[in-house]
Design a protein around this motif. Sequence first.
Motif, PDB file in Angstrom:
ATOM      1  N   LEU A 141       0.726  13.341 -22.460  1.00 50.61           N
ATOM      2  CA  LEU A 141       0.258  12.217 -21.635  1.00 50.61           C
ATOM      3  C   LEU A 141       0.517  11.149 -22.541  1.00 50.61           C
ATOM      4  O   LEU A 141       0.949   9.775 -21.795  1.00 50.61           O
ATOM      5  N   GLN A 142       0.567  10.802 -23.756  1.00 53.89           N
ATOM      6  CA  GLN A 142       0.933   9.444 -24.357  1.00 53.89           C
ATOM      7  C   GLN A 142       2.439   9.242 -24.067  1.00 53.89           C
ATOM      8  O   GLN A 142       2.579   8.141 -23.622  1.00 53.89           O
ATOM      9  N   GLN A 143       3.450  10.306 -24.122  1.00 56.76           N
ATOM     10  CA  GLN A 143       4.812   9.893 -23.917  1.00 56.76           C
ATOM     11  C   GLN A 143       5.136   9.655 -22.403  1.00 56.76           C
ATOM     12  O   GLN A 143       5.845   8.606 -21.975  1.00 56.76           O
ATOM     13  N   LEU A 144       4.452  10.542 -21.622  1.00 55.46           N
ATOM     14  CA  LEU A 144       4.911  10.429 -20.231  1.00 55.46           C
ATOM     15  C   LEU A 144       4.046   9.296 -19.290  1.00 55.46           C
ATOM     16  O   LEU A 144       4.664   8.540 -18.476  1.00 55.46           O
ATOM     17  N   LEU A 145       3.069   9.181 -19.802  1.00 57.48           N
ATOM     18  CA  LEU A 145       2.171   8.176 -18.919  1.00 57.48           C
ATOM     19  C   LEU A 145       1.788   6.990 -19.695  1.00 57.48           C
ATOM     20  O   LEU A 145       2.011   5.688 -19.042  1.00 57.48           O
ATOM     21  N   PHE A 146       1.517   6.799 -20.826  1.00 58.88           N
ATOM     22  CA  PHE A 146       0.841   5.613 -21.462  1.00 58.88           C
ATOM     23  C   PHE A 146       1.812   4.902 -22.169  1.00 58.88           C
ATOM     24  O   PHE A 146       1.832   3.853 -22.570  1.00 58.88           O
ATOM     25  N   GLU A 177       1.030  -1.117  -0.059  1.00 60.07           N
ATOM     26  CA  GLU A 177       0.050   0.048   0.012  1.00 60.07           C
ATOM     27  C   GLU A 177       0.777   1.207  -0.022  1.00 60.07           C
ATOM     28  O   GLU A 177       0.674   2.322  -0.766  1.00 60.07           O
ATOM     29  N   LEU A 178       1.878   1.332   0.750  1.00 62.88           N
ATOM     30  CA  LEU A 178       2.849   2.457   0.715  1.00 62.88           C
ATOM     31  C   LEU A 178       3.625   2.521  -0.471  1.00 62.88           C
ATOM     32  O   LEU A 178       3.563   3.765  -1.123  1.00 62.88           O
ATOM     33  N   GLN A 179       4.042   1.501  -1.109  1.00 61.03           N
ATOM     34  CA  GLN A 179       4.664   1.640  -2.288  1.00 61.03           C
ATOM     35  C   GLN A 179       3.605   2.041  -3.401  1.00 61.03           C
ATOM     36  O   GLN A 179       3.925   2.843  -4.192  1.00 61.03           O
ATOM     37  N   ALA A 180       2.436   1.621  -3.438  1.00 60.91           N
ATOM     38  CA  ALA A 180       1.595   2.193  -4.263  1.00 60.91           C
ATOM     39  C   ALA A 180       1.050   3.561  -3.933  1.00 60.91           C
ATOM     40  O   ALA A 180       0.936   4.484  -5.061  1.00 60.91           O
ATOM     41  N   THR A 211       1.519   9.147  -5.953  1.00 55.46           N
ATOM     42  CA  THR A 211       1.930  10.734  -5.844  1.00 55.46           C
ATOM     43  C   THR A 211       3.004  11.142  -6.661  1.00 55.46           C
ATOM     44  O   THR A 211       2.956  12.157  -7.255  1.00 55.46           O
ATOM     45  N   GLU A 212       3.822  10.352  -6.913  1.00 47.90           N
ATOM     46  CA  GLU A 212       5.252  10.545  -7.804  1.00 47.90           C
ATOM     47  C   GLU A 212       4.742  10.749  -9.186  1.00 47.90           C
ATOM     48  O   GLU A 212       5.047  11.774  -9.839  1.00 47.90           O
ATOM     49  N   VAL A 213       3.862   9.849  -9.746  1.00 43.03           N
ATOM     50  CA  VAL A 213       3.307   9.935 -10.927  1.00 43.03           C
ATOM     51  C   VAL A 213       2.613  11.236 -11.209  1.00 43.03           C
ATOM     52  O   VAL A 213       2.804  11.945 -12.251  1.00 43.03           O
ATOM     53  N   GLY A 214       1.814  11.312 -10.289  1.00 39.33           N
ATOM     54  CA  GLY A 214       0.867  12.623 -10.421  1.00 39.33           C
ATOM     55  C   GLY A 214       1.669  13.793 -10.545  1.00 39.33           C
ATOM     56  O   GLY A 214       1.338  14.596 -11.257  1.00 39.33           O
ATOM     57  N   SER A 215       2.753  14.010  -9.781  1.00 34.58           N
ATOM     58  CA  SER A 215       3.367  15.124  -9.402  1.00 34.58           C
ATOM     59  C   SER A 215       4.316  15.390 -10.657  1.00 34.58           C
ATOM     60  O   SER A 215       4.345  16.447 -11.230  1.00 34.58           O
ATOM     61  N   LEU A 216       4.991  14.357 -11.294  1.00 36.24           N
ATOM     62  CA  LEU A 216       5.724  14.467 -12.456  1.00 36.24           C
ATOM     63  C   LEU A 216       5.096  14.757 -13.574  1.00 36.24           C
ATOM     64  O   LEU A 216       5.428  15.441 -14.578  1.00 36.24           O
ATOM     65  N   LEU A 217       3.904  14.029 -13.785  1.00 31.85           N
ATOM     66  CA  LEU A 217       2.876  14.334 -14.939  1.00 31.85           C
ATOM     67  C   LEU A 217       2.394  15.667 -14.817  1.00 31.85           C
ATOM     68  O   LEU A 217       2.342  16.459 -15.854  1.00 31.85           O
TER      69      LEU A 217
END
Length: 164
Positions: free
Chosen positions: A123-128, A12-15, A20-26
């Motif tokens: 979005l395509q490059q950074l997330l998907f 849970e902590l890892q998730a 939060t890291e993905v959200g901040s970077l994106l």
Amino acid sequence: MDDTPRTLTATELQAYFAFTEVGSLLRHAVEQQLRDVGGLKYVQFQLLARLGDAPAGQQRMTDLADGVVYSRSGLTYQAQVLEQRGLVTRAPSPDDERSTVVTITDDGRAVLAAVFPGHVEALQQLLFASLSDADVDDLARILGRAAEHLRANPPRSATPRRRG
């Protein structure tokens, strides 16, 4: 009754940290693209995008605030900034004079058209790009379920106003 505080599992902590890291970077990358191409803040983009998808290109301010989870006063200020740029108009609602209706203008649609290609590319490059179609399906399902759970007891800015 057990009063022991609940702790998070390692998974849970890892998730949580990954989320939060993905959200901040994106968000950082998306906000930069929106500023560079459209001179928009992220919340202004959200407002224009929701209006662009709305019937007749308009919504009540309270519905916009509820949808973007932003304070009503803060969104009023952002709408005022967009109105000064000629990207939206604001007017009293014909159905309820206490409500304000915001409408996207042709200039607002032009700004959306200018920022969308870069927005989609980011979005395509950074997330998907690193996810399979099945991963994206899982992500949409999981985050959709989490959003639904959070909306069941939302912060005030996301609570729909009672209509009198």
